[in-house]
Design an enzyme around this catalytic site. Structure first.
Site, mmCIF file in Angstrom:
data_model
loop_
_atom_site.group_PDB
_atom_site.id
_atom_site.type_symbol
_atom_site.label_atom_id
_atom_site.label_comp_id
_atom_site.label_asym_id
_atom_site.label_seq_id
_atom_site.Cartn_x
_atom_site.Cartn_y
_atom_site.Cartn_z
ATOM 1 N N ASP A 141 0.832 -1.203 0.000
ATOM 2 C CA ASP A 141 0.000 0.000 0.000
ATOM 3 C C ASP A 141 0.863 1.247 0.000
ATOM 4 O O ASP A 141 0.444 2.318 0.470
ATOM 5 C CB ASP A 141 -0.934 -0.021 1.218
ATOM 6 C CG ASP A 141 -2.034 1.022 1.107
ATOM 7 O OD1 ASP A 141 -2.587 1.427 2.162
ATOM 8 O OD2 ASP A 141 -2.330 1.464 -0.016
ATOM 9 N N LYS A 144 3.044 3.503 -5.538
ATOM 10 C CA LYS A 144 2.529 2.518 -6.500
ATOM 11 C C LYS A 144 3.608 2.075 -7.478
ATOM 12 O O LYS A 144 3.563 0.958 -7.964
ATOM 13 C CB LYS A 144 1.313 3.096 -7.226
ATOM 14 C CG LYS A 144 0.249 3.657 -6.274
ATOM 15 C CD LYS A 144 -0.071 2.744 -5.096
ATOM 16 C CE LYS A 144 -0.717 3.482 -3.945
ATOM 17 N NZ LYS A 144 -0.738 2.693 -2.683
ATOM 18 N N ASP A 169 -3.138 -2.975 -2.606
ATOM 19 C CA ASP A 169 -4.177 -1.957 -2.666
ATOM 20 C C ASP A 169 -3.984 -1.091 -3.917
ATOM 21 O O ASP A 169 -2.886 -1.020 -4.473
ATOM 22 C CB ASP A 169 -4.114 -1.067 -1.414
ATOM 23 C CG ASP A 169 -5.324 -0.137 -1.303
ATOM 24 O OD1 ASP A 169 -5.212 0.917 -0.680
ATOM 25 O OD2 ASP A 169 -6.395 -0.468 -1.865
ATOM 26 N N ASN A 170 -5.062 -0.456 -4.368
ATOM 27 C CA ASN A 170 -5.004 0.585 -5.408
ATOM 28 C C ASN A 170 -4.571 0.114 -6.782
ATOM 29 O O ASN A 170 -3.929 0.880 -7.526
ATOM 30 C CB ASN A 170 -4.071 1.728 -4.974
ATOM 31 C CG ASN A 170 -4.371 2.233 -3.601
ATOM 32 O OD1 ASN A 170 -3.531 2.142 -2.694
ATOM 33 N ND2 ASN A 170 -5.566 2.755 -3.402
ATOM 34 N N GLU A 199 -11.314 4.210 -1.339
ATOM 35 C CA GLU A 199 -11.782 4.485 0.023
ATOM 36 C C GLU A 199 -12.673 5.729 0.094
ATOM 37 O O GLU A 199 -12.352 6.778 -0.459
ATOM 38 C CB GLU A 199 -10.596 4.639 0.999
ATOM 39 C CG GLU A 199 -9.477 5.534 0.559
ATOM 40 C CD GLU A 199 -8.378 4.785 -0.183
ATOM 41 O OE1 GLU A 199 -8.666 3.734 -0.771
ATOM 42 O OE2 GLU A 199 -7.247 5.259 -0.181
#
Ligand SMILES: Cn1cnc(CNC(=O)c2cc(-c3ccc(F)cc3)cc(O)c2O)c1
Ligand SMILES: [Mg+2]
Length: 214
Positions: A141, A144, A169-170, A199
């Site tokens: 997380d 990136k 995540d993401n 989120e």
């Protein structure tokens, strides 16, 4: 002098949550981010998926890349049985100061080792410096553009075993295209996408769960 968003988030935890009660810390942060100020915690919707994967893996040793304010650190650590540990790496020292206090407010400081530094520098030190044999679970997380570099580093350092679960995540927003390409095409990984939302918003995002096949 102006406070920062992480400092305001911490104040909300200290005001609204009960010491030693991880769920109240999670709820306080989610309410702050939904009703006061958006912040880049994994959040409640993707957080529920994180909870499922952590509970299923039941890791003895877990790694989190990107602590931020400690929201997902608390989500993961609250599910870990006694004598297991979560190592979380954070590059930004100001975030780490806040995260330490959030984790302590939840009463989970004994399960969590928060290390300030660059993942690229710290991962090669995991065996010698931190006495880690291998990780059962990794939550990605952080920046990136570091996801792919860091899982290759984890492979090279012998920190993944057959069955290690990586949860990222993401993968849609902000997006990690090279990482997704790698885990979805590399025969050493079995990958699955969990569709969700960024989120506290209606924007699409999701988590990618990848099992290292050894
Ligand atoms: C500065 N920094 C320190 N750590 C990090 C790593 N995290 C992220 O970058 C991150 C960003 C977003 C996001 C931001 C703006 C936006 F419009 C949409 C999404 C969401 C997340 O869940 C994230 O984890 C960045
Ligand atoms: Mg995130």
């Amino acid at each position: 002098t102006w406070s920062t968003r992480p400092q305001r988030l911490l104040k909300a935890v200290q005001k609204k949550a009960t010491r030693g009660d991880p769920q109240s810390v999670i709820s306080a942060i989610d309410n702050f981010c939904r009703h006061k100020e958006w912040a880049m915690n994994v959040g409640d919707e993707k957080g529920a998926i994180l909870d499922c994967v952590v509970s299923e893996v039941n890791p003895s040793t877990a790694l989190e890349l990107g602590t931020y304010c400690g929201y997902s650190t608390v989500r993961i650590a609250r599910l870990l049985p006694p004598e297991t540990r979560l190592i979380t790496l954070e590059f930004n020292p100001d975030y780490a100061v806040v995260a330490r206090q959030v984790i302590a407010w939840a009463g989970l400081q004994d399960k969590v080792e928060l290390v300030v530094g660059a993942s690229g520098d710290l991962i090669p030190q995991m065996k010698q410096q931190f006495g880690v044999k291998e990780f059962d679970f990794v939550f990605l997380d952080h920046w990136k553009d570091r996801y792919l570099l860091d899982i290759k580093l984890l492979e090279e350092c012998g920190l993944l075993r057959r069955g290690t679960v990586l949860l990222a995540d993401n993968v849609i927003c902000p997006g990690t295209p090279e990482y997704l390409e790698y885990v979805r095409t590399n025969p050493r990984y079995e990958s699955r996408y969990f569709k969700s939302h960024l989120e506290y918003t209606k924007v699409e995002d999701g988590l990618e769960k990848s099992i290292f096949l050894g």
